[in-house]
Each structure stands twice: as C-alpha cells, then as structure tokens.
Design a protein around this motif. Sequence first.
Motif, PDB file in Angstrom:
ATOM      1  N   THR A 156       0.933  -1.543   0.098  1.00 23.11           N
ATOM      2  CA  THR A 156      -0.145   0.345   0.252  1.00 23.11           C
ATOM      3  C   THR A 156       0.917   1.216   0.004  1.00 23.11           C
ATOM      4  N   VAL A 157       0.405   2.674  -0.417  1.00 19.71           N
ATOM      5  CA  VAL A 157       1.153   3.935  -0.547  1.00 19.71           C
ATOM      6  C   VAL A 157       0.900   4.879  -0.328  1.00 19.71           C
ATOM      7  N   THR A 158       1.050   5.434   0.555  1.00 17.02           N
ATOM      8  CA  THR A 158       0.732   6.457   0.577  1.00 17.02           C
ATOM      9  C   THR A 158       1.205   8.226   0.855  1.00 17.02           C
ATOM     10  N   GLY A 159       0.970   9.101   0.687  1.00 14.58           N
ATOM     11  CA  GLY A 159       1.855  10.622  -0.225  1.00 14.58           C
ATOM     12  C   GLY A 159       0.762  11.260  -1.153  1.00 14.58           C
ATOM     13  N   ASP A 160       2.175  11.209  -2.237  1.00 16.94           N
ATOM     14  CA  ASP A 160       1.815  12.111  -3.308  1.00 16.94           C
ATOM     15  C   ASP A 160       0.982  11.153  -4.683  1.00 16.94           C
ATOM     16  N   LEU A 161       1.006  10.010  -4.074  1.00 12.04           N
ATOM     17  CA  LEU A 161       0.222   8.988  -4.867  1.00 12.04           C
ATOM     18  C   LEU A 161      -0.394   7.978  -3.747  1.00 12.04           C
ATOM     19  N   GLU A 162      -2.336   7.506  -3.344  1.00  8.44           N
ATOM     20  CA  GLU A 162      -2.159   6.760  -2.804  1.00  8.44           C
ATOM     21  C   GLU A 162      -3.178   5.723  -3.432  1.00  8.44           C
ATOM     22  N   GLY A 163      -2.588   4.178  -2.606  1.00  7.36           N
ATOM     23  CA  GLY A 163      -3.626   2.840  -3.250  1.00  7.36           C
ATOM     24  C   GLY A 163      -2.293   1.980  -2.850  1.00  7.36           C
ATOM     25  N   VAL A 164      -2.042   0.991  -4.030  1.00  9.06           N
ATOM     26  CA  VAL A 164      -2.316   0.024  -3.859  1.00  9.06           C
ATOM     27  C   VAL A 164      -1.162  -0.696  -5.416  1.00  9.06           C
ATOM     28  N   GLY A 165       0.440  -1.032  -4.798  1.00  4.21           N
ATOM     29  CA  GLY A 165       0.998  -1.826  -6.211  1.00  4.21           C
ATOM     30  C   GLY A 165       0.810  -3.766  -5.682  1.00  4.21           C
ATOM     31  N   LYS A 166       1.184  -4.142  -6.995  1.00  4.80           N
ATOM     32  CA  LYS A 166       1.289  -5.850  -6.818  1.00  4.80           C
ATOM     33  C   LYS A 166       2.393  -6.375  -7.625  1.00  4.80           C
ATOM     34  N   TRP A 167       3.036  -7.168  -7.655  1.00  8.16           N
ATOM     35  CA  TRP A 167       4.079  -7.598  -8.530  1.00  8.16           C
ATOM     36  C   TRP A 167       3.025  -9.170  -8.303  1.00  8.16           C
ATOM     37  N   ARG A 168       3.281  -9.927  -9.112  1.00 10.06           N
ATOM     38  CA  ARG A 168       3.144 -11.539  -9.366  1.00 10.06           C
ATOM     39  C   ARG A 168       4.060 -11.850 -10.446  1.00 10.06           C
ATOM     40  N   LEU A 169       5.661 -12.707  -9.598  1.00  7.86           N
ATOM     41  CA  LEU A 169       6.133 -13.254 -10.882  1.00  7.86           C
ATOM     42  C   LEU A 169       5.861 -14.968 -11.504  1.00  7.86           C
ATOM     43  N   LEU A 170       5.815 -15.447 -12.415  1.00  4.24           N
ATOM     44  CA  LEU A 170       5.461 -16.381 -12.559  1.00  4.24           C
ATOM     45  C   LEU A 170       6.581 -16.759 -13.689  1.00  4.24           C
ATOM     46  N   GLU A 171       6.773 -17.978 -13.381  1.00  5.54           N
ATOM     47  CA  GLU A 171       8.380 -18.322 -14.263  1.00  5.54           C
ATOM     48  C   GLU A 171       8.036 -19.994 -15.005  1.00  5.54           C
ATOM     49  N   GLN A 172       8.576 -20.218 -16.258  1.00  6.97           N
ATOM     50  CA  GLN A 172       8.532 -21.428 -17.255  1.00  6.97           C
ATOM     51  C   GLN A 172      10.065 -21.440 -18.099  1.00  6.97           C
ATOM     52  N   ASP A 173      10.381 -22.033 -17.732  1.00 11.64           N
ATOM     53  CA  ASP A 173      11.357 -22.881 -18.517  1.00 11.64           C
ATOM     54  C   ASP A 173      12.630 -21.676 -18.431  1.00 11.64           C
ATOM     55  N   GLY A 174      13.230 -21.270 -17.089  1.00 10.82           N
ATOM     56  CA  GLY A 174      14.046 -20.359 -16.808  1.00 10.82           C
ATOM     57  C   GLY A 174      13.798 -18.604 -17.608  1.00 10.82           C
ATOM     58  N   ILE A 175      12.301 -18.699 -18.136  1.00  9.74           N
ATOM     59  CA  ILE A 175      11.401 -17.428 -18.550  1.00  9.74           C
ATOM     60  C   ILE A 175      10.868 -17.045 -17.505  1.00  9.74           C
ATOM     61  N   THR A 176      10.794 -15.636 -17.200  1.00  6.49           N
ATOM     62  CA  THR A 176       9.993 -15.038 -16.258  1.00  6.49           C
ATOM     63  C   THR A 176       8.871 -13.569 -16.406  1.00  6.49           C
ATOM     64  N   ALA A 177       8.484 -13.692 -16.384  1.00  8.05           N
ATOM     65  CA  ALA A 177       7.124 -13.075 -16.640  1.00  8.05           C
ATOM     66  C   ALA A 177       7.040 -11.978 -14.628  1.00  8.05           C
ATOM     67  N   VAL A 178       6.313 -10.688 -14.868  1.00  8.21           N
ATOM     68  CA  VAL A 178       6.561 -10.097 -13.757  1.00  8.21           C
ATOM     69  C   VAL A 178       5.550  -9.076 -14.159  1.00  8.21           C
ATOM     70  N   LEU A 179       4.279  -8.831 -13.637  1.00 11.55           N
ATOM     71  CA  LEU A 179       3.340  -8.513 -13.844  1.00 11.55           C
ATOM     72  C   LEU A 179       3.337  -7.517 -12.277  1.00 11.55           C
ATOM     73  N   TYR A 180       2.938  -6.054 -13.169  1.00 15.45           N
ATOM     74  CA  TYR A 180       3.009  -5.482 -11.862  1.00 15.45           C
ATOM     75  C   TYR A 180       1.390  -4.483 -12.395  1.00 15.45           C
ATOM     76  N   GLU A 181       0.415  -4.747 -11.299  1.00 19.55           N
ATOM     77  CA  GLU A 181      -1.128  -3.802 -11.386  1.00 19.55           C
ATOM     78  C   GLU A 181      -0.354  -3.054 -10.117  1.00 19.55           C
ATOM     79  N   TRP A 182      -0.741  -1.867 -11.221  1.00 22.70           N
ATOM     80  CA  TRP A 182      -0.704  -0.175 -10.149  1.00 22.70           C
ATOM     81  C   TRP A 182      -2.494   0.189  -9.890  1.00 22.70           C
ATOM     82  N   ARG A 183      -3.029   0.431  -8.933  1.00 27.73           N
ATOM     83  CA  ARG A 183      -3.930   1.089  -8.932  1.00 27.73           C
ATOM     84  C   ARG A 183      -3.791   2.145  -7.622  1.00 27.73           C
ATOM     85  N   VAL A 184      -3.863   3.606  -8.343  1.00 25.42           N
ATOM     86  CA  VAL A 184      -3.439   5.021  -7.644  1.00 25.42           C
ATOM     87  C   VAL A 184      -4.403   5.800  -7.450  1.00 25.42           C
ATOM     88  N   ARG A 185      -4.540   6.690  -6.369  1.00 32.86           N
ATOM     89  CA  ARG A 185      -5.359   7.740  -6.954  1.00 32.86           C
ATOM     90  C   ARG A 185      -3.910   8.752  -6.579  1.00 32.86           C
TER      91      ARG A 185
END
Length: 157
Positions: free
Chosen positions: A84-113
């Motif tokens: 969770t974040v507060t300050g100039d921005l307020e909201g939530v950030g989520k990192w999701r990491l998935l791996e297959q065959d030595g390749i990593t997908a990084v998904l970042y969801e950022w919901r802020v005001r």
Amino acid sequence: MASYAFLTTWLLESPREPVWEAIAEPGSWPNWWPNVKRLDELEHGDADGLGYRYRCIWRSRLPYSVTFEAEVVRAERPGLIEATVTGDLEGVGKWRLLEQDGITAVLYEWRVRTTKRWMNLVAPIARPIFEVNHDAVMRGGAEGLAAHLGCRLLAFD
C-alpha cells in the motif's frame, strides 16, 4: 482525486528467484532503476519482506518528483508482493512473478490516486501524459533490472 490503473508486464530471460530477490528488496532499486532517485528504509520487515516500509522519491523526464511511503502488506515468496502507498500517490501496487523454462514474467498492477492538488487539477488534460510517463518509468525499471541481472529483456508491455 484522479484515479489510475496500470498493468505492466516484463518478460525476462531469467529464473524467478533472482528477479524476486531484486524486486523484494526495494533498497536496491536505486542501483538499477534509473527513476528511483532516493529510497529510505523505514522498517525492515520479516524475511520475505512483509512489513517492509520505505519512503521513495521518483523522478522522470517530466519536471516534477513523486514521493510516497509504501508498506508491504502481502509477501508470498517467490510469486507475490503487495504494498500500500500513501503520499503524493495513494493506493496499491502488486508484483506477480511467474516462471516457465527459465523465463520469468513480471506483472505489475498499480492502482493509485493522485493527492497533489495541481495533478488533480490538470488530470483531465494531462492524463495521457501521466500514462506515457508511467510507461517510461516502468520501461526504465525493466531495462535496468535486466542489466542488473545480466539477462535479456524479452518483452515489455
């Protein structure tokens, strides 16, 4: 307040564990993420980073900085970090990491005001500029992380 929702994807030619280590340790971000101008640890948190609190100053090509405090409220090694974040921005950030065959997908969801008065006043016309700026900051992170890990950035979206 103006609200924003972003979903960013990085595809790295790297196993998930080193990617997790870099992302789960925000104190290292200024070493590889060019837009992180300063990061001060406020509280270290547990072994997975749960409870980690930090203050961060971000700067892009636009003539302003964004400062916020974040707290890791969920950490599931090596696949999920939520803060969770507060300050100039307020909201939530989520990192999701998935791996297959030595390749990593990084998904970042950022919901802020935005909380800065001037940002909210110009949001109706500046929203596209703020969105392009967010993408540039995230691209800098993807490229910086790939260089830091010595791997290829296969895709950015």
